[in-house]
Scaffold this active site. Sequence first.
Site, PDB file in Angstrom:
ATOM      1  N   TYR A   1      21.814 -28.998  28.184  1.00 43.35           N
ATOM      2  CA  TYR A   1      22.502 -28.817  29.465  1.00 43.35           C
ATOM      3  C   TYR A   1      22.290 -30.047  30.359  1.00 43.35           C
ATOM      4  O   TYR A   1      22.324 -29.949  31.581  1.00 43.35           O
ATOM      5  CB  TYR A   1      21.981 -27.562  30.185  1.00 43.35           C
ATOM      6  CG  TYR A   1      22.328 -26.244  29.511  1.00 43.35           C
ATOM      7  CD1 TYR A   1      22.987 -26.196  28.290  1.00 43.35           C
ATOM      8  CD2 TYR A   1      21.998 -25.038  30.105  1.00 43.35           C
ATOM      9  CE1 TYR A   1      23.296 -24.993  27.674  1.00 43.35           C
ATOM     10  CE2 TYR A   1      22.313 -23.832  29.503  1.00 43.35           C
ATOM     11  CZ  TYR A   1      22.953 -23.818  28.280  1.00 43.35           C
ATOM     12  OH  TYR A   1      23.267 -22.614  27.680  1.00 43.35           O
TER      13      TYR A   1
ATOM     14  N   LYS B   1      13.321 -25.976  16.846  1.00 46.24           N
ATOM     15  CA  LYS B   1      13.993 -26.187  15.561  1.00 46.24           C
ATOM     16  C   LYS B   1      13.614 -27.585  15.083  1.00 46.24           C
ATOM     17  O   LYS B   1      14.474 -28.421  14.769  1.00 46.24           O
ATOM     18  CB  LYS B   1      15.516 -26.023  15.757  1.00 46.24           C
ATOM     19  CG  LYS B   1      16.316 -25.976  14.463  1.00 46.24           C
ATOM     20  CD  LYS B   1      16.203 -24.662  13.726  1.00 46.24           C
ATOM     21  CE  LYS B   1      16.997 -24.711  12.421  1.00 46.24           C
ATOM     22  NZ  LYS B   1      16.835 -23.500  11.601  1.00 46.24           N
TER      23      LYS B   1
ATOM     24  N   ASP C   1      15.830 -19.618  14.912  1.00 48.79           N
ATOM     25  CA  ASP C   1      16.587 -18.574  14.202  1.00 48.79           C
ATOM     26  C   ASP C   1      15.662 -17.418  13.822  1.00 48.79           C
ATOM     27  O   ASP C   1      16.016 -16.240  13.951  1.00 48.79           O
ATOM     28  CB  ASP C   1      17.339 -19.140  12.992  1.00 48.79           C
ATOM     29  CG  ASP C   1      16.560 -20.204  12.244  1.00 48.79           C
ATOM     30  OD1 ASP C   1      15.459 -20.577  12.694  1.00 48.79           O
ATOM     31  OD2 ASP C   1      17.036 -20.671  11.189  1.00 48.79           O
TER      32      ASP C   1
ATOM     33  N   ASP D   1      18.290 -19.739  26.920  1.00 47.58           N
ATOM     34  CA  ASP D   1      19.449 -19.019  27.464  1.00 47.58           C
ATOM     35  C   ASP D   1      19.880 -17.939  26.472  1.00 47.58           C
ATOM     36  O   ASP D   1      20.098 -16.775  26.834  1.00 47.58           O
ATOM     37  CB  ASP D   1      20.582 -20.025  27.707  1.00 47.58           C
ATOM     38  CG  ASP D   1      21.670 -19.470  28.603  1.00 47.58           C
ATOM     39  OD1 ASP D   1      21.489 -18.361  29.142  1.00 47.58           O
ATOM     40  OD2 ASP D   1      22.708 -20.139  28.757  1.00 47.58           O
TER      41      ASP D   1
ATOM     42  N   ASP E   1      19.101 -13.453  26.400  1.00 43.83           N
ATOM     43  CA  ASP E   1      20.153 -12.422  26.279  1.00 43.83           C
ATOM     44  C   ASP E   1      19.829 -11.475  25.125  1.00 43.83           C
ATOM     45  O   ASP E   1      20.023 -10.265  25.231  1.00 43.83           O
ATOM     46  CB  ASP E   1      21.528 -13.065  26.014  1.00 43.83           C
ATOM     47  CG  ASP E   1      22.278 -13.379  27.307  1.00 43.83           C
ATOM     48  OD1 ASP E   1      21.612 -13.683  28.308  1.00 43.83           O
ATOM     49  OD2 ASP E   1      23.529 -13.326  27.304  1.00 43.83           O
TER      50      ASP E   1
HETATM   51  P1  ATP Z   1      27.552 -16.543  31.477  1.00 42.26           P
HETATM   52  O1  ATP Z   1      27.801 -17.446  30.333  1.00 42.26           O
HETATM   53  O2  ATP Z   1      27.979 -17.075  32.789  1.00 42.26           O
HETATM   54  O3  ATP Z   1      26.147 -15.986  31.487  1.00 42.26           O
HETATM   55  P2  ATP Z   1      28.981 -14.590  29.940  1.00 42.26           P
HETATM   56  O4  ATP Z   1      30.406 -14.927  29.771  1.00 42.26           O
HETATM   57  O5  ATP Z   1      28.028 -14.859  28.846  1.00 42.26           O
HETATM   58  O6  ATP Z   1      28.479 -15.261  31.287  1.00 42.26           O
HETATM   59  P3  ATP Z   1      28.707 -12.108  31.337  1.00 42.26           P
HETATM   60  O7  ATP Z   1      29.597 -12.458  32.463  1.00 42.26           O
HETATM   61  O8  ATP Z   1      27.270 -11.987  31.634  1.00 42.26           O
HETATM   62  O9  ATP Z   1      28.878 -13.088  30.142  1.00 42.26           O
HETATM   63  O10 ATP Z   1      29.217 -10.757  30.646  1.00 42.26           O
HETATM   64  C1  ATP Z   1      28.948 -10.408  29.290  1.00 42.26           C
HETATM   65  C2  ATP Z   1      29.269  -8.918  29.098  1.00 42.26           C
HETATM   66  O11 ATP Z   1      28.285  -8.133  29.755  1.00 42.26           O
HETATM   67  C3  ATP Z   1      30.618  -8.535  29.698  1.00 42.26           C
HETATM   68  O12 ATP Z   1      31.262  -7.600  28.869  1.00 42.26           O
HETATM   69  C4  ATP Z   1      30.247  -7.916  31.011  1.00 42.26           C
HETATM   70  O13 ATP Z   1      31.145  -6.953  31.465  1.00 42.26           O
HETATM   71  C5  ATP Z   1      28.870  -7.305  30.744  1.00 42.26           C
HETATM   72  N1  ATP Z   1      28.060  -7.357  31.953  1.00 42.26           N
HETATM   73  C6  ATP Z   1      27.474  -8.448  32.474  1.00 42.26           C
HETATM   74  N2  ATP Z   1      26.831  -8.155  33.602  1.00 42.26           N
HETATM   75  C7  ATP Z   1      27.020  -6.829  33.821  1.00 42.26           C
HETATM   76  C8  ATP Z   1      26.606  -5.941  34.860  1.00 42.26           C
HETATM   77  N3  ATP Z   1      25.852  -6.342  35.893  1.00 42.26           N
HETATM   78  N4  ATP Z   1      26.995  -4.648  34.762  1.00 42.26           N
HETATM   79  C9  ATP Z   1      27.732  -4.224  33.724  1.00 42.26           C
HETATM   80  N5  ATP Z   1      28.143  -5.017  32.722  1.00 42.26           N
HETATM   81  C10 ATP Z   1      27.799  -6.318  32.770  1.00 42.26           C
END
Ligand code: ATP
Length: 344
Positions: free
Chosen positions: A117, A167, A200, A224, A228
């Site tokens: 990044y 990695k 991985d 990051d 998740d």
């Molecule tokens: P970023 O890359 O900016 O982190 P992203 O595109 O990876 O964003 P998010 O916007 O976090 O992803 O969303 C991923 C999924 O999780 C989507 O389907 C979204 O609706 C769900 N989601 C994210 N945050 C919430 C929340 N606070 N409540 C309910 N669902 C959520």
Amino acid sequence: MIDVLVIPGDGIGPEVVAAARAVVQATAAPLRLHEAPAGWDAFVRGGVALPADTLAAAHTASAILFGAVASPSAPVAGYRSPIVELRQRLGLGANLRPVHSVSADLVVVRENTEGLYSGREHISDDGATAIAERVITRQASAHIAHVAFRLAQQRERPQPRVTIVHKANILRATCGLFRQTALQVAADYPDVLVDELLVDTAALQLVAHPERFDVLVTTNLFGDILSDVACFHAGGLGMARSANLGARHALFEPVHGAAPDIAGRDRANPLAAIGCAAWMLAHLAQQHAAVPALATAARQIEQALAWVRDHGPLTPDLGGTATTGAVTAAVIAALGSTAQEVAR
Ligand code: ATP
């Protein structure tokens, strides 16, 4: 009064930040909250994703509460993710992403300012080759390793452990430097167990055996992604909070993004953002020992959050049917009863 900058951002950012504000304002915490724009909407309206006034306010605020920003996947001339820029401009070198549930009790500690990044990407004139510079420095690697080992000591588990994730078998120069530096730092913390995993393998282990982890330390992109993965064990993205910490500044943000698929529908889970507000109050409490209302408010919100998480109402991502507004109202209502417990 303590000045806090609030950056709602895009998509569900303003919705969950409004919820967090409402909860904070229902406590006796002496905060003055200012709002400032950043993100895609700000870029479309004013041509700048991170306006100078917002950056200046971020520099002077005691803490920052951030929602989420939508960054387009296709390149847009002049647009750069404001959260990545804020982390770099404010020197927020460490991103802490805790996951706490019955199956997992761990923290992903992510280097926050460099790696892939770095912002150093370019594409060849014929558009056929794109190159990203993965910047890893000994200084930032040592810093994040110290953050991770100190955190492991503070968590006071029976046997604190830091897992270095990399990695280095493939990315020999960059991950090699990160790994070697983190292992050197480990020598300063003989009371903390150290081990290492390839990224991985770490991803699979986080899914299959989250209980084996305590603190993980890794580079920007790996952290990051792994955070998740890990937050799955505690209700998913709607529950996951994070802190971006530097020597002089602190920014608290939910791990989730702008979630355009559910934006504007009053169904975003506000608990991650409310949890960020509680964490921010606890952080401010450490800096302002003479203001006990901060720590009290932090504890009160944590207890109200736990109550709502266990008893509902919950938003659809957690299997419920409640709106963002209803969940927020429930947290505020629970503050009343937890206030008495906190006072006792
Ligand atoms: P970023 O890359 O900016 O982190 P992203 O595109 O990876 O964003 P998010 O916007 O976090 O992803 O969303 C991923 C999924 O999780 C989507 O389907 C979204 O609706 C769900 N989601 C994210 N945050 C919430 C929340 N606070 N409540 C309910 N669902 C959520």
